[in-house]
Design an enzyme around this catalytic site. Sequence first.
Site, PDB file in Angstrom:
ATOM      1  N   ASN A 136       0.875  -1.179   0.000  1.00 32.25           N
ATOM      2  CA  ASN A 136       0.000   0.000   0.000  1.00 32.25           C
ATOM      3  C   ASN A 136       0.909   1.225   0.000  1.00 32.25           C
ATOM      4  O   ASN A 136       1.506   1.539   1.025  1.00 32.25           O
ATOM      5  CB  ASN A 136      -0.895  -0.028   1.254  1.00 32.25           C
ATOM      6  CG  ASN A 136      -1.678   1.269   1.411  1.00 32.25           C
ATOM      7  OD1 ASN A 136      -1.803   2.053   0.479  1.00 32.25           O
ATOM      8  ND2 ASN A 136      -2.214   1.501   2.615  1.00 32.25           N
TER       9      ASN A 136
ATOM     10  N   LYS B  25       0.141   4.234  -0.161  1.00 37.97           N
ATOM     11  CA  LYS B  25      -0.480   5.412   0.453  1.00 37.97           C
ATOM     12  C   LYS B  25      -0.261   6.635  -0.440  1.00 37.97           C
ATOM     13  O   LYS B  25      -0.228   6.512  -1.662  1.00 37.97           O
ATOM     14  CB  LYS B  25       0.057   5.636   1.868  1.00 37.97           C
ATOM     15  CG  LYS B  25      -0.021   4.386   2.747  1.00 37.97           C
ATOM     16  CD  LYS B  25       0.135   4.733   4.188  1.00 37.97           C
ATOM     17  CE  LYS B  25       0.369   3.477   5.007  1.00 37.97           C
ATOM     18  NZ  LYS B  25      -0.067   3.612   6.373  1.00 37.97           N
TER      19      LYS B  25
ATOM     20  N   HIS C 203      -9.791   1.076   4.555  1.00 40.65           N
ATOM     21  CA  HIS C 203      -8.521   1.239   5.275  1.00 40.65           C
ATOM     22  C   HIS C 203      -8.764   2.151   6.477  1.00 40.65           C
ATOM     23  O   HIS C 203      -9.563   3.091   6.410  1.00 40.65           O
ATOM     24  CB  HIS C 203      -7.458   1.830   4.339  1.00 40.65           C
ATOM     25  CG  HIS C 203      -6.082   1.779   4.930  1.00 40.65           C
ATOM     26  ND1 HIS C 203      -5.648   2.689   5.865  1.00 40.65           N
ATOM     27  CD2 HIS C 203      -5.059   0.902   4.752  1.00 40.65           C
ATOM     28  CE1 HIS C 203      -4.400   2.389   6.220  1.00 40.65           C
ATOM     29  NE2 HIS C 203      -4.018   1.304   5.553  1.00 40.65           N
TER      30      HIS C 203
ATOM     31  N   GLU D 195      -7.206   4.525   7.635  1.00 35.82           N
ATOM     32  CA  GLU D 195      -7.001   5.956   7.378  1.00 35.82           C
ATOM     33  C   GLU D 195      -8.216   6.562   6.678  1.00 35.82           C
ATOM     34  O   GLU D 195      -8.546   7.734   6.892  1.00 35.82           O
ATOM     35  CB  GLU D 195      -5.702   6.153   6.567  1.00 35.82           C
ATOM     36  CG  GLU D 195      -4.477   5.882   7.442  1.00 35.82           C
ATOM     37  CD  GLU D 195      -3.245   5.377   6.717  1.00 35.82           C
ATOM     38  OE1 GLU D 195      -3.167   5.508   5.485  1.00 35.82           O
ATOM     39  OE2 GLU D 195      -2.359   4.834   7.404  1.00 35.82           O
TER      40      GLU D 195
ATOM     41  N   GLU E 193      -5.810  -5.129  10.314  1.00 37.37           N
ATOM     42  CA  GLU E 193      -4.789  -4.118  10.557  1.00 37.37           C
ATOM     43  C   GLU E 193      -5.101  -3.380  11.855  1.00 37.37           C
ATOM     44  O   GLU E 193      -5.902  -2.423  11.850  1.00 37.37           O
ATOM     45  CB  GLU E 193      -4.762  -3.105   9.412  1.00 37.37           C
ATOM     46  CG  GLU E 193      -4.435  -3.695   8.068  1.00 37.37           C
ATOM     47  CD  GLU E 193      -3.791  -2.666   7.149  1.00 37.37           C
ATOM     48  OE1 GLU E 193      -2.680  -2.910   6.705  1.00 37.37           O
ATOM     49  OE2 GLU E 193      -4.394  -1.608   6.922  1.00 37.37           O
TER      50      GLU E 193
ATOM     51  N   GLY F 121       2.037   2.035  10.737  1.00 36.66           N
ATOM     52  CA  GLY F 121       2.979   3.139  10.607  1.00 36.66           C
ATOM     53  C   GLY F 121       3.626   3.549  11.917  1.00 36.66           C
ATOM     54  O   GLY F 121       4.264   4.600  11.997  1.00 36.66           O
TER      55      GLY F 121
ATOM     56  N   SER G 191       3.030  -2.436  10.339  1.00 36.61           N
ATOM     57  CA  SER G 191       4.480  -2.479  10.576  1.00 36.61           C
ATOM     58  C   SER G 191       5.100  -3.843  10.276  1.00 36.61           C
ATOM     59  O   SER G 191       5.977  -4.305  11.000  1.00 36.61           O
ATOM     60  CB  SER G 191       4.803  -2.028  12.005  1.00 36.61           C
ATOM     61  OG  SER G 191       4.357  -0.695  12.206  1.00 36.61           O
TER      62      SER G 191
HETATM   63  C1  PEP Z   1      -0.955   0.067   5.818  1.00 38.99           C
HETATM   64  O1  PEP Z   1      -0.875   1.210   5.407  1.00 38.99           O
HETATM   65  O2  PEP Z   1      -1.901  -0.644   5.451  1.00 38.99           O
HETATM   66  C2  PEP Z   1       0.094  -0.423   6.708  1.00 38.99           C
HETATM   67  C3  PEP Z   1       0.001  -1.624   7.212  1.00 38.99           C
HETATM   68  O3  PEP Z   1       1.135   0.432   6.959  1.00 38.99           O
HETATM   69  P1  PEP Z   1       2.542   0.072   7.685  1.00 38.99           P
HETATM   70  O4  PEP Z   1       3.027  -1.234   7.097  1.00 38.99           O
HETATM   71  O5  PEP Z   1       3.434   1.215   7.355  1.00 38.99           O
HETATM   72  O6  PEP Z   1       2.268  -0.068   9.137  1.00 38.99           O
END
Ligand code: PEP
Length: 259
Positions: free
Chosen positions: A19, A21, A106, A108, A178, A184, A222
């Site tokens: 992803n 982003k 997601h 976000e 998630e 992040g 992460s």
């Molecule tokens: C994500 O944006 O879906 C995500 C898991 O980000 P990160 O791996 O940076 O935590």
Amino acid sequence: MDSASAKANKAAAKLVVGNWKLHGSLAANAELLARLLASPVLAQGRAVTAVCVPFPYLAQCQQLLGGSPLAWGAQDVSAEINGAFTGEVSAPMIGEFGSSYVLVGHSERRAYHGETDALVAAKTGRVLAAGMTPIVCVGETLAQRDAGQTDAVVERQLGAVLAALDVPQAARIVVAYEPVWAIGTGKTATREQAQAVHERLRAQLAAKGGEVAAVKILYGGSVKPDNAADLFAMPDIDGGLIGGASLKAEDFLAICGAA
Ligand code: PEP
């Protein structure tokens, strides 16, 4: 999960999705994709791999990734098909660029754009109708985890989507667990914490219908080269949704290689 579906699921290839982003430029994407394609890791095909990119870069992905082992897709979609919805991008438009996947719900989007469970369910239906695979994201905040609400939150989020789909449709989705507190932040759920939630989600999928039990459940939050193999070894973790690490070719390749 019963042992038969656990075995069938285990035998299937992992799915690793980047992803990006709100990152990228034509030049930076070209360099990243060239480095990914130059490696033998993706061609080995041990994992199914994809990148979900900002809308303007779908055409570039179609041009550079067509015929390669790396699939592509978008990070969001409109719940509408056409009309007076300025700024929206529909599922058929995304599909026109050869996309295979679309992220929906997601955290976000839920946090910064007020996306509700009902909207996420509507978007999921649009992606399926356009012949692509929706990756339905669910996850709890730290406050919800601390209050013991993790299972209730993710089951409510997934339940809203499943309620809007029939069994054949539900069998075509991918779920991404998630935990919001792990995205992040550098904090990863332990593999036991992740597996516990994935097992609950698997049971919820199975309750919808036998074939839905085999839906892939990705872990995201992460994921890095040094924790990917550990997470992917768990029985109900079918791959990963990778944010930050998907922007670094060597890290994304190492994670795909761990699958
Ligand atoms: C994500 O944006 O879906 C995500 C898991 O980000 P990160 O791996 O940076 O935590």
